[in-house]
Scaffold this active site. Structure first.
Site: not given
Length: 593
Positions: A179-180, A265, A312
């Site tokens: 996700g990051e 997230n 987050d």
């Protein structure tokens, strides 16, 4: 193929019914991490001693734990390079075979929070593993021979895999990470015998991709109604890099034939880039519990815990399947000790929200949940969107690590309580504009972390271990710890709860009172799960120690700047005084008389 599937499912069910075995990472399909063994109990656990140890030969964070399926072996795994060992219980862990895949080391810098892996799955003589480089593999458990492999993603675009697969019917259920890096989250079912893809459900996008029917898929007990919310609740094409990666745990109800998991997230951590016309947007279906048909992947119901996430608060924590009495009726429940600092109880047939109460007293980002709408009531003082881009919003509790991260909890049917390791940490959070570049971090926020303040219930340390009543929605007892408790909990019929600490202690406490009963210092910090099994009439407790993960990323990756690791390096700086890197399996038992 149908016959094979039925046998595979039945074999896992049969193993779960045998208290001597530990056949899945969470102990059973329900995710309870509870053992009916009682040879080790609260009256004799103080006599527990290490029987033997085994070094994995790999440093960095060791998550997950050993499997025992009754063949006289322990099966264990490591972080990257994702070695798999079969260890002989008759000869104190003699290596029967080892498998080490050939992977591109360039996947390492793409892994968000250390090179962890949450463990193996087993069914019908096969072991299954998700490699860091997005390869799903099946091995012959007898000799480690590779039977098949499947490509689940592309690490050059930021996708990786860290979660433990789960074998359900004739399918291996897997989810991606990243996700990051702005990946698009998805969960996928592969045929357990051949490795062929059976279905894939995305976390956002058109309903046809999400495998969601707005007329039949439920949300808060009613049909979703509006079509393609996985597109319309995002600005422009932001859903295509919308995160929602299901990198945590999957549970399963065989009677309903539903799998349950949570999504992560929503892509960038800067909420302003996910707003529509300057207004908050739900960003569906990030941070959402999905209940899907195991055979088709079709979504039965959804519950979004945090619409328009600003902190987050990944929603990937395990969904405990527990049967409860609610208002005088027997209900099939689903309980979550969540990142948000709230404990949830839902009806796992319909997704109806029954309980949403704070378990971490410092939780301040939301005052409460509206039980009619299921939505959190956000406190504007701690809204990073309200404060604005390039503004440092201070004192938000909990941190982005959550009041509980992925460390799996345990449920005891004897007490009706859930036992979990907790993070007592808060943060300052400053969102900033970020540009999406494939394969590069897509975070868009700077964090600083600190212990929960005493005036908000903090005790000066960074963690605790608690017993939680999921029906009453309240903490029954809690044990303060110096650091966040990042290990998987275990409860047993011996009235003992086990957990591990980041310093490296494995601890046993009384299930009912939380009284300390025993501890032992292992060679490195524990972020793995504590598992138990019985072999040749003797009960054992086993744990992988090896500090790392997000909490131990400073040690694992050699980072020293306090802002690195999204603030984790600074808040866990003292960890270096208590433990060092390692990778060791320790097996405990009571001494022979």
């Amino acid at each position: 193929m149908a016959t094979t599937g039925a046998q595979a499912n039945q074999s896992v069910l049969d193993m779960q019914d045998d208290p001597e075995l530990w056949p899945t990472q969470l102990g059973n399909y329900a995710g309870n991490r509870y053992s009916r063994l009682d040879q080790i109990n609260r009256d004799n656990v103080q006599d527990l001693v290490p029987t033997w140890q085994f070094s994995t030969g790999v440093l960095r964070g060791h998550e997950g734990g050993p499997l025992y399926v009754g063949d006289g072996r322990l099966y264990i795994h490591t972080p990257f390079p994702n070695r798999i060992y079969a260890l002989d219980l008759e000869e104190d862990g003699r290596v029967l075979w080892m498998y080490e895949p050939d992977q591109d080391s360039r996947v390492i810098p793409v892994m968000c929070c250390d090179t962890v892996n949450r463990g193996l799955a087993y069914a019908d003589g096969r072991l299954y593993l998700n490699q860091a480089d997005n390869t799903v593999i099946a091995l012959n458990a007898e000799d480690g021979e590779l039977l098949w492999s499947a490509d689940n993603g592309d690490h050059t675009e930021g996708e990786t895999m860290t979660m433990s697969p789960l074998v359900v019917n004739d399918k291996v259920i897997v989810g991606n990470s990243g996700g990051e890096f702005g990946v698009r989250g998805h969960i996928t079912a592969y045929n357990a015998e051949t490795g062929e893809m059976e279905w894939r459900g995305y976390s956002q996008g058109p309903d046809s991709d999400v495998l969601l029917d707005p007329e039949t898929t439920l949300m808060m007990g009613e049909p979703v109604g509006e079509a393609d919310l996985g597109v319309t609740t995002w600005p422009d094409d932001e859903w295509e890099r919308g995160g929602g990666a299901p990198w945590g745990w999957v549970t399963y109800d065989p009677e309903l034939n539903l799998i349950y998991y949570g999504t992560g997230n929503p892509g960038t951590w800067n909420p302003a880039q996910r707003a529509i016309d300057g207004e908050p947007a739900d960003n569906k279906w990030a941070i959402t519990v999905f209940a899907r048909d195991a055979d088709t992947g079709e979504a039965k119901w959804v519950y979004q815990k945090v619409p328009f996430d600003e902190w987050d608060y990944d929603g990937v924590n395990e969904n405990q399947l527990i049967d409860v009495e609610w208002n005088g009726e027997d209900r099939k429940g689903l309980a979550i000790i969540d990142r948000t600092g709230f404990g949830f109880l839902l009806d796992r047939e319909t997704g109806e929200l029954l309980v949403a109460e704070k378990f971490a007293p410092e939780t301040n980002w939301a005052t409460h949940y509206d039980m009619e709408t299921g939505r959190p009531q956000v406190d504007p003082e701690y809204s990073t969107f309200e404060q604005g881009v390039d503004v440092n919003t201070t004192g938000i509790c909990p941190t982005a690590m959550g009041a509980k991260n992925m460390q799996p909890s345990s449920y005891s049917p004897e007490t009706g309580l859930i036992y979990a390791g907790i993070n007592r940490i808060c943060m300052d959070y400053e969102p900033h504009e970020t540009e999406y570049v494939s394969g590069q971090p897509y975070v868009g926020a700077t964090l600083n972390m600190m212990p929960s303040p005493e005036e908000a219930g903090g005790h000066g340390g960074l963690g605790s271990f608690m017993a939680w009543d999921p029906v009453a929605g309240e903490v029954v007892w809690e044990i303060d710890e110096r650091f966040a408790v990042w290990s998987g909990a275990l409860t047993t019929a011996g009235n003992v709860a086990f957990y591990g600490t980041l310093e490296g202690y494995i601890k046993a406490v009384d299930l009912e009172t939380g009284d300390h009963l025993w501890q032992f210092k292992t060679p490195s910090g524990i972020i793995g799960n504590i598992n138990t099994f019985q072999h040749e009439g003797k009960q054992y407790v086993a744990v992988l120690s090896g500090v790392g993960g997000w909490a131990g990323i400073g040690l694992a990756a050699g980072l020293t700047d306090p802002e690195e690791g999204l603030g984790a390096v600074g808040v866990f700086a003292a960890l270096d005084d208590y433990t060092k890197l390692g990778g060791v399996l320790t097996v405990f038992s009571l001494p022979d008389r």
